[in-house]
Design an enzyme around this catalytic site. Structure first.
Site, PDB file in Angstrom:
ATOM      1  N   HIS A  54       0.740  -1.367  -0.438  1.00  0.00           N
ATOM      2  CA  HIS A  54      -0.324   0.405  -0.124  1.00  0.00           C
ATOM      3  C   HIS A  54       0.970   1.144   0.388  1.00  0.00           C
ATOM      4  CE1 HIS A  54      -3.418   2.462   1.575  1.00  0.00           C
ATOM      5  NE2 HIS A  54      -3.063   2.821   1.703  1.00  0.00           N
ATOM      6  N   GLU A  55       2.127   1.164   1.135  1.00  0.00           N
ATOM      7  CA  GLU A  55       2.697   2.441   0.983  1.00  0.00           C
ATOM      8  C   GLU A  55       3.655   2.691   0.407  1.00  0.00           C
ATOM      9  OE1 GLU A  55       1.492   4.378   3.914  1.00  0.00           O
ATOM     10  OE2 GLU A  55       0.595   3.230   4.477  1.00  0.00           O
ATOM     11  N   GLU A  65      -4.889   7.449  -2.901  1.00  0.00           N
ATOM     12  CA  GLU A  65      -5.248   6.098  -2.820  1.00  0.00           C
ATOM     13  C   GLU A  65      -5.685   5.483  -3.534  1.00  0.00           C
ATOM     14  OE1 GLU A  65      -4.812   5.691   0.715  1.00  0.00           O
ATOM     15  OE2 GLU A  65      -5.954   3.707   0.972  1.00  0.00           O
ATOM     16  N   HIS A 100       1.691   4.274  -3.212  1.00  0.00           N
ATOM     17  CA  HIS A 100       1.680   6.189  -2.425  1.00  0.00           C
ATOM     18  C   HIS A 100       3.172   5.990  -3.468  1.00  0.00           C
ATOM     19  CE1 HIS A 100      -1.603   6.704  -0.389  1.00  0.00           C
ATOM     20  NE2 HIS A 100      -1.019   5.904   0.214  1.00  0.00           N
TER      21      HIS A 100
HETATM   22 ZN    ZN Z   1      -3.223   5.282   2.287  1.00  0.00          ZN
END
Ligand code: ZN
Length: 496
Positions: free
Chosen positions: A260-261, A290, A264
């Site tokens: 997830h990170e 997101e 980003h």
């Molecule tokens: Zn996030």
């Protein structure tokens, strides 16, 4: 020196101040010893105030006015001026005494919220929360809106997004997800994922997650991964993006947190180097940001193709998994379970948690719902949308930190990210063809390349709604998400 050049030079100074505060904040959450807390708070406070005063000074407004006359429409400079003007207007429209009041109330409200959550005592938090909503109403009036009071607040987090956009998106979600969740609960072949909970060696998890994020394309020469209690991504240059992850009993915590990170992070690393330290570098909005973390976490990271490639190496690190094949592992990491807590929610139920918060925020802002009656409204919606009984407010309406900080109008950006991830992915697949084959072979470069070309390299040049139109040819909608999720989860749960 032209006004535009002066404006750019001021933004460069502010960028340096923001970089300093971001590094200090990153350090605080990763390595700072306890004894540093009080000095760090002072340092951060002074630097933030300095940045705020420099930015909101009348002279910034004069530079903006002058620069406007010097730019070519459609140019990068025009985009810089547009971005700075938007931030300048947002920070100047709200009077400083209201900003001060909100900041004082926030620290008070945070303490009150922590206490209320720990003691399951909503009534003690209610008066503070009511004041926070009243401040939000005032903020919205100063910011201005045409249709719905919510529009003014949401726009601070997602430029141009409105309550009507949210209602449209949630109507489609409600009609499709509520029934899918119900079908899974009543007719789905159950998934047992207990083996994913255990005492996993931290060093092995660190190695494995670093291998994953490096191979999908996070550039370790321009970033790094550390640990923090709450995973996050930050950065202060296209050449220096920091990720954090965490190691918990649930093996998926570190793996999917890291993916997830890294999503980003790759978005941030994908801005053109010549835009570094300018208002054009970085992600364009919370929702689009997101969408990229969700793409790598869910669409890539929770696909069967991904684990055809990586399960063998995960199994060789963690012997407890040796008896499990790809099909079993794939079902476990995609387990759907209506639950009480948003941050632990799976891909299917997640948006229903957001829907509850959106509807409640709208009703309180428009005074259809009194804050005192908020817990009852919350619990009724959880029953209706998720089919769960909320046993107490600590696990109900007191679970999130956002309202205590005055972040009202923020939640829908999480759902926008989920929706947009599938909307972008549908276009990516049209261009690249068999993405499963690429993922299974570990060929992530074409996928990352597509995202870079279409999204990451555009930085903040276009407003988010314009970017979505450019890339997908249509406004944000729930259709691609709903189609993909139905196909994926009907297969996983053996539903017709
Ligand atoms: Zn996030």
């Amino acid at each position: 020196m032209s006004k535009l050049a002066q404006l750019k030079s001021r933004m460069e100074q502010l960028n340096a101040l923001h970089a300093a505060t971001a590094i200090m904040d990153w350090d605080q959450q990763t390595y700072m010893p306890k004894g540093g807390a009080s000095a760090r708070a002072q340092h951060l406070g002074i630097l933030s105030q300095l940045a705020h005063e420099t930015f909101t000074d009348d002279s910034t407004g004069e530079l903006l006015e002058g620069a406007k006359a010097e730019i070519e429409p459609g140019s990068n400079d025009a985009a810089i001026v547009r971005n700075v003007k938007r931030d300048f207007d947002l920070s100047r429209k709200i009077p400083s005494d209201l900003v001060g009041e909100k900041s004082r109330l926030s620290s008070e409200a945070h303490e009150s919220w922590v206490h209320a959550r720990a003691t399951n005592d909503f009534a003690s938090f209610a008066p503070t929360l009511e004041r926070m909503f009243e401040i939000a109403r005032q903020e919205a009036e100063y910011l201005g809106y045409t249709d719905h009071i919510y529009d003014a607040l949401l726009d601070m987090y997602e430029e141009g997004a409105t309550a009507a956009d949210c209602t449209r998106m949630f109507d489609v979600l409600k009609a499709n997800t509520v029934s899918l969740v119900k079908d899974i609960a009543e007719n789905g072949k159950p998934v047992d994922d207990r083996v994913l909970y255990g005492d996993w060696e931290v060093e092995k998890q660190r190695r494995f997650t670093e291998k994953l994020i490096r191979e999908i394309g996070f550039d370790m020469d321009r970033g790094r991964q550390d640990t923090a209690p709450h995973p996050f991504c930050t950065g202060w240059s296209v050449g220096d993006i920091r990720l954090t992850t965490r190691f918990k009993d649930y093996l998926g915590s570190a793996i999917f947190g890291s993916l997830h990170e890294a999503g980003h992070g790759m978005y941030e690393q994908g801005s053109p180097m010549e835009w570094d330290r300018t208002p054009l570098a970085g992600g364009v909005s919370l929702g689009v940001h997101e969408s990229q973390s969700r793409t790598w976490e869910n669409i890539v990271g929770r696909s069967k193709a991904f684990w055809k490639r990586y399960l063998p190496s995960l199994r060789s690190e963690f012997l407890a998994l040796q008896a499990y094949d790809v099909d079993q592992f794939y079902r476990m990491i995609n387990k759907v379970e209506p639950s009480l807590i948003r941050v632990e929610a799976d891909e299917v139920t997640y948006n229903l948690h957001v829907l509850v918060r959106f509807e409640i925020e709208c009703d309180v802002l428009t005074k259809k719902l009194d804050v005192r009656d908020l817990p009852a409204a919350w619990n009724a919606k959880y029953k209706e949308y998720l089919g769960v009984d909320v046993p107490n407010d600590s696990q109900g309406c007191l679970q999130d930190v956002h309202w205590s900080m005055g972040s009202i109008g923020y939640f829908p950006t999480y759902s926008m990210g989920n929706l947009l991830s599938y909307q972008f992915w549908a276009c990516l697949r049209r261009d690249l063809g068999d993405t499963d084959a690429l993922i299974e072979k570990g060929e992530f470069a074409p996928i990352l390349g597509w995202l870079r070309e279409n999204i990451y390299s555009k930085g903040k040049k276009y407003p988010p709604k314009e970017l979505v139109m450019q890339v997908t040819g249509k406004p944000m909608g729930a259709e691609d998400y709903v189609t993909a999720l139905n196909a994926k989860y009907r297969e996983i749960y053996h539903l017709s």
